[in-house]
Design a protein around this motif. Structure first.
Motif, mmCIF file in Angstrom:
data_model
loop_
_atom_site.group_PDB
_atom_site.id
_atom_site.type_symbol
_atom_site.label_atom_id
_atom_site.label_comp_id
_atom_site.label_asym_id
_atom_site.label_seq_id
_atom_site.Cartn_x
_atom_site.Cartn_y
_atom_site.Cartn_z
ATOM 1 N N LEU A 64 0.822 -1.219 0.000
ATOM 2 C CA LEU A 64 0.000 0.000 0.000
ATOM 3 C C LEU A 64 0.850 1.261 0.000
ATOM 4 C CD1 LEU A 64 -3.252 -0.480 2.078
ATOM 5 C CD2 LEU A 64 -2.738 -0.973 -0.313
ATOM 6 N N LYS A 65 1.963 1.197 0.724
ATOM 7 C CA LYS A 65 2.854 2.358 0.796
ATOM 8 C C LYS A 65 3.268 2.775 -0.609
ATOM 9 C CE LYS A 65 6.792 3.737 3.598
ATOM 10 N NZ LYS A 65 7.854 3.196 4.473
ATOM 11 N N GLU A 66 3.594 1.763 -1.380
ATOM 12 C CA GLU A 66 4.079 2.038 -2.723
ATOM 13 C C GLU A 66 2.957 2.477 -3.656
ATOM 14 O OE1 GLU A 66 6.805 -0.964 -3.902
ATOM 15 O OE2 GLU A 66 6.934 -0.195 -5.949
ATOM 16 N N ILE A 67 1.828 1.744 -3.640
ATOM 17 C CA ILE A 67 0.799 2.066 -4.641
ATOM 18 C C ILE A 67 -0.009 3.318 -4.287
ATOM 19 C CG2 ILE A 67 0.631 -0.352 -5.388
ATOM 20 C CD1 ILE A 67 -2.196 -0.345 -4.080
ATOM 21 N N SER A 68 -0.192 3.606 -2.994
ATOM 22 C CA SER A 68 -0.966 4.815 -2.700
ATOM 23 C C SER A 68 -0.167 6.054 -3.063
ATOM 24 C CB SER A 68 -1.444 4.851 -1.247
ATOM 25 O OG SER A 68 -0.380 4.651 -0.360
ATOM 26 N N ILE A 115 -5.814 5.071 -10.410
ATOM 27 C CA ILE A 115 -6.098 3.836 -9.691
ATOM 28 C C ILE A 115 -5.634 2.595 -10.490
ATOM 29 C CG2 ILE A 115 -7.980 2.350 -8.871
ATOM 30 C CD1 ILE A 115 -9.437 4.864 -7.988
ATOM 31 N N GLU A 116 -5.924 2.595 -11.839
ATOM 32 C CA GLU A 116 -5.577 1.425 -12.646
ATOM 33 C C GLU A 116 -4.065 1.179 -12.584
ATOM 34 O OE1 GLU A 116 -8.341 0.260 -13.663
ATOM 35 O OE2 GLU A 116 -9.550 2.083 -13.505
ATOM 36 N N ASP A 117 -3.287 2.274 -12.735
ATOM 37 C CA ASP A 117 -1.820 2.156 -12.684
ATOM 38 C C ASP A 117 -1.385 1.570 -11.356
ATOM 39 O OD1 ASP A 117 -2.031 3.404 -15.024
ATOM 40 O OD2 ASP A 117 -1.251 5.367 -14.353
ATOM 41 N N ALA A 118 -2.027 2.083 -10.305
ATOM 42 C CA ALA A 118 -1.632 1.676 -8.956
ATOM 43 C C ALA A 118 -1.893 0.183 -8.763
ATOM 44 C CB ALA A 118 -2.409 2.485 -7.911
#
Ligand SMILES: [Zn+2]
Ligand SMILES: [Zn+2]
Length: 885
Positions: free
Chosen positions: A843-847, A871-874
């Motif tokens: 989550l740290k990375e994608i948020s 969001i899609e990229d994440a």
């Protein structure tokens, strides 16, 4: 109960406990045909001349004056008494105490000198076996009759009978019944004497102690010194129970008497002190011992600590006990424990102590807590003040500081003094007293103050004559305008705006005694005014008016007319207020005292002393009593009389209040008589109905009842009816009587619907999970599920958890959107975590990709994000992260 009997060598007395002495006395006089009455309450009944009962005779006054018929013409009592004029002295010697009991036998026109003397002797010498040679009677020097009885009938030798003058042996109180006395003295022995050969009763030394006084009420004094024989002769005797116990127990003072000593020993136990070792400690030990006795009995009789009258006496006594406990080094609360000892020592003779035990303890604990709060706040300030002064090398606490402690924190000045002394400092007493005086003057001035008025107009007011009030019986009158005051200054004429008017007489009631001022109109041929309010100061009525049209000048004669409807409503509420007070005393007890009241056209508000919140039942009973009084439609009348005859009628009034010579006595029906200057109904029936609106707390020990009457009750009913109609409409109930049923059935319908909804939701989320799970794919060692869903974060977390539960090697990451807000939720199963997956790190990375921050534990995490278009990229990034593990 077993009692050890032993003889004290010194005076050969048969040791007898205080409780046993009381019983012996009362049963002895019962055997002589006396009716044994229980002690009267410490609160005088209908005797406003006395704060607390201070002698055995005090409650008998009405029998002696013939005002009331006694239950028998010979009675005996043991009466609880309290005397507090020398409160500060108590403790400093062993002789002073505030609480004591008085034994007495009384004859109302029945037996006289011969029986009184014979029985006194029989009791002391016969029953108690006090040796003859230790007893010395005294008689009034002109009372040959009593002298002869002592010598011839009793057989006391002439050398043992002492004749004393008027000062010692004649009882007299202004004009009225009076008569000679005959006392009995006890010889304590030569070691107490002065050694003079003339030493006998009446001597100034300590050898002869008066134990019993017989008053022969024989004459009437016409006030000019002419004595005539009374037709009905009375006997009134008094013997201090503790004093008699001293004799019988061979002890020196009251604090050594068995029941009192038991309390004293407990004080020593609690404080870990020894009595008789240190003079300063002894003072405190005696103060606590004496005061807890007084307090226990006062509370049991219905006195509540307050700032007025006997309530204030109790408060001072309790606080003094607290303070001396502190001086003894007692850190904890301790009064309750002592109170229990007092109750235990006395509850055989006074069973009410047992009944009211819990109540008494509660009052004591409450007051101790209040005092401790005061002390704690004040002590902190005082000790820093003392160290500050010491640093500067100063030795005196200024009057200002002592006054501030007293005025702002309620810290007693004698305590400030005591603590200062201990620290080697003193208080500037002169300055303190001056500030106290100043405050009193300010308070006095504030009472006579009319807000917004200049000094010159106040001056003017004081020069105006008192306004004649004719509004008790009239709704309108003609009056001459004496003064016009505008913006605080007197003017000659006025033609617009608002101003204050003073007339020679008025029908407008000036605010006072808890009743609002009247409103109405003032008219003349060329002016029309509205009266907004009426105030009163030093007998001058001030009408606050708005000029609607026309002009006024001093000397004009105008027509004054009150708003009658409003006044009638006020009357109803005021009369109900009196009935309410009487009903409260009936239901809650005689400790109920008025602590404030307010009546206007809408309601009545009554504050009163009472410790606990009233129960629903108590409120209902009070309401029922007041309404019963109303429905009886009893007549109400007022009477102007002198204060003495008002008291005789039993008028209630606050202690400490000063009334003029003439007072207005208001009787509302048969249940209430009060001193009151307000306006009232002429029959209780006019009140219509009384309804309590609320009952609440105002301060510790003070409750407040609000209620309404007449039209107010009607308005209340209309208001309730509106609510019911509205509710019925909303509930679609045809008939208001069914709304409760309807509401109940709606409730269960809602419950059922909720239940159905919940199960439908559960099914739905199960389906959602199912369909989501179809998208699960294998990524390296993990089963990965990512999705963008419309859901609140907590339900998204629920989904995550169900994935985690199903697949130990599963990793779920959801982008949950609700209300346009984005949250990421992630979870990893136990096997997945073992293999290196870390929900928090993911989550740290994608948020961060969506401009958010966050993280969490390896197995569960949550974070936020702002940029919804990423969001899609994440989510796509998750797969790459997992591949690295
Ligand atoms: Zn002497
Ligand atoms: Zn009143």
């Amino acid at each position: 109960m077993e009692i050890n009997i032993y003889y004290i060598e010194d005076n050969k007395m048969k040791w007898t406990s205080l409780n046993e002495l009381r019983e012996k006395f009362l049963s002895f006089f019962e055997s002589k045909g006396h009716l044994r009455l229980p002690s009267f309450s410490l609160i005088p009944n209908n005797d406003k001349s006395l704060l607390l009962i201070n002698s055995g005779m005090a409650p008998m006054k009405k029998y002696f004056t013939g005002e009331e018929v006694p239950p028998r013409n010979r009675v005996c009592t043991c009466q609880k008494c309290i005397r507090t004029p020398d409160l500060e002295r108590v403790g400093h010697t062993a002789r002073h105490g505030t609480y004591f009991e008085m034994l007495g036998n009384f004859s109302f026109g029945d037996y006289f000198k011969e029986e009184a003397i014979s029985w006194a002797w029989e009791f002391l010498n016969g029953v108690l076996e006090i040796p003859k040679d230790l007893l010395w009677p005294s008689v009034y020097e002109e009372d040959d009759e009593a002298y002869a009885i002592w010598r011839d009938k009793i057989g006391v030798s002439e050398a043992h009978i002492v004749k004393l003058g008027k000062a010692d042996n004649f009882w007299e109180h202004g004009s009225g019944p009076c008569g000679p006395c005959s006392e009995i003295y006890f010889d304590r022995g030569e070691k107490y004497g002065c050694g003079s050969p003339d030493c006998k009763p009446g001597c100034d030394c300590d050898r002869f102690m008066e134990i019993w006084n017989n008053v022969f009420s024989q004459f009437n004094n016409d006030g000019a010194g002419n004595y005539t024989e009374l037709v009905q002769k009375n006997i009134d005797t008094g013997m201090g129970l503790e004093r008699l116990a001293c004799v019988m127990q061979g002890v020196d003072n009251l604090f050594e008497v068995d029941t009192v000593r038991k309390i004293l020993d407990t004080v020593c136990e609690i404080s870990n002190k020894k009595y008789g070792e240190n003079a300063k400690d002894d003072i405190s030990i005696r103060v606590v011992t004496d005061h807890i006795r007084s307090a226990t009995f006062m509370i049991s009789d219905g006195v509540i600590p307050s700032n007025e009258g006997r309530g204030y006496v109790l408060r001072r006594i309790l606080r003094r006990a607290c303070r001396h406990g502190k001086l003894l080094g007692i850190e904890r609360k301790f009064l309750k424990e002592l109170c229990e000892i007092v109750i235990g020592q006395n509850d055989n003779a006074y069973p009410e102590l047992k009944e009211k035990r819990d109540y008494i303890l509660k009052v004591v604990v409450l007051e101790e807590e209040r005092f401790n709060t005061t002390i704690d706040a004040g002590l902190g300030i005082l000790s820093s003040l003392i160290s500050e002064l010491k640093e500067k090398g100063e030795k005196i606490i200024s009057g200002e500081d002592a006054f501030k402690l007293y005025d702002t924190f309620g810290f007693p000045v004698d305590l400030t003094r005591e603590i200062a002394e201990e620290a080697g400092l003193s208080v500037d007493n002169g300055a303190f007293t001056a500030l106290m005086e100043e405050q009193k003057t300010r308070a006095r001035a504030a009472r006579g103050n009319v807000s917004g008025w200049s000094d010159s107009s106040k001056d003017l007011l004081s020069k105006l004559p008192e306004t004649e009030f004719v509004g008790y019986d009239n709704a309108e009158c003609k009056a001459t305008l004496l003064s016009i005051i505008m913006d605080g200054e007197e003017v000659e004429t006025v033609n617009e705006g608002e101003c204050s008017l003073v007339f020679n007489k008025t029908v407008f009631y000036g605010e006072g005694g808890g009743q609002v001022g009247d409103t109405g109109v003032i008219l003349s041929d060329n002016a029309s005014l509205t009266v907004i309010d009426t105030k009163k100061t030093n007998g001058v009525f001030i009408h606050e008016v708005k000029i609607e049209s026309g002009a006024l000048k001093k000397g004009d004669v105008l027509n004054l007319k009150i708003d009658t409807d409003r006044r009638l409503s006020i009357n109803r509420n005021h009369s109900a207020c009196h009935l309410l007070q009487a009903a409260l005393r009936k239901v809650l007890g005689t400790h109920v005292e008025q602590a404030g009241s307010y009546v206007d056209e809408h309601r009545v508000r009554f504050d009163f002393t009472h410790l606990a919140a009233m129960t629903k039942e108590e409120i209902a009973r009070v309401e029922a009593i007041v309404n019963a009084n109303i429905l009886m439609s009893e007549s109400c009348y007022t009477e102007v009389s002198d204060i003495e005859s008002a008291r005789k009628k039993g008028a209630m009034a606050l202690f400490g209040e000063k009334y003029g010579d003439k007072v207005r006595v208001v009787s509302i029906g048969s249940s209430s008589v009060e001193l009151c200057g307000g306006t009232h109904v002429s029959s209780t029936g006019e009140i219509g109905l009384f309804k309590v609106i609320s009952e609440s707390s105002v301060a510790a020990g003070v409750r407040r009842i609000e209620g309404t009457t007449g039209l107010g009750v009607l308005a209340l009913l209309a208001e309730k009816e509106d609510i019911i109609t509205e509710t019925a409409k909303e509930l679609k109930a045809q008939n208001p009587a069914t709304i409760a049923k309807k509401a109940a059935s709606l409730q269960s319908e809602i419950k059922e619907t909720k239940r159905e909804l919940e199960s439908a939701n559960a099914k739905l989320s199960e389906l959602k999970t199912q369909s989501l799970l179809e998208n699960i794919k294998q990524v390296g060692k993990f089963k990965l599920l990512t999705a963008k869903i419309e859901a609140r974060p907590d339900s998204a977390r629920g989904l995550c958890d169900s994935v985690k539960a199903k697949f130990s090697d599963g990793v779920a990451v959801f982008a949950a959107i609700s209300d346009g807000k984005l949250n990421f939720v992630a979870a990893a199963g136990p096997e997945a975590v073992k293999c290196g997956a870390h929900a928090g790190n993911i989550l740290k990375e994608i948020s961060a990709i969506c401009g958010g921050k966050g993280g969490g534990r390896p197995d569960s995490a949550m974070s936020g994000g702002r940029e919804l278009d990423k969001i899609e990229d994440a989510l796509a990034r998750v797969e790459e992260i997992l591949k690295q593990y």
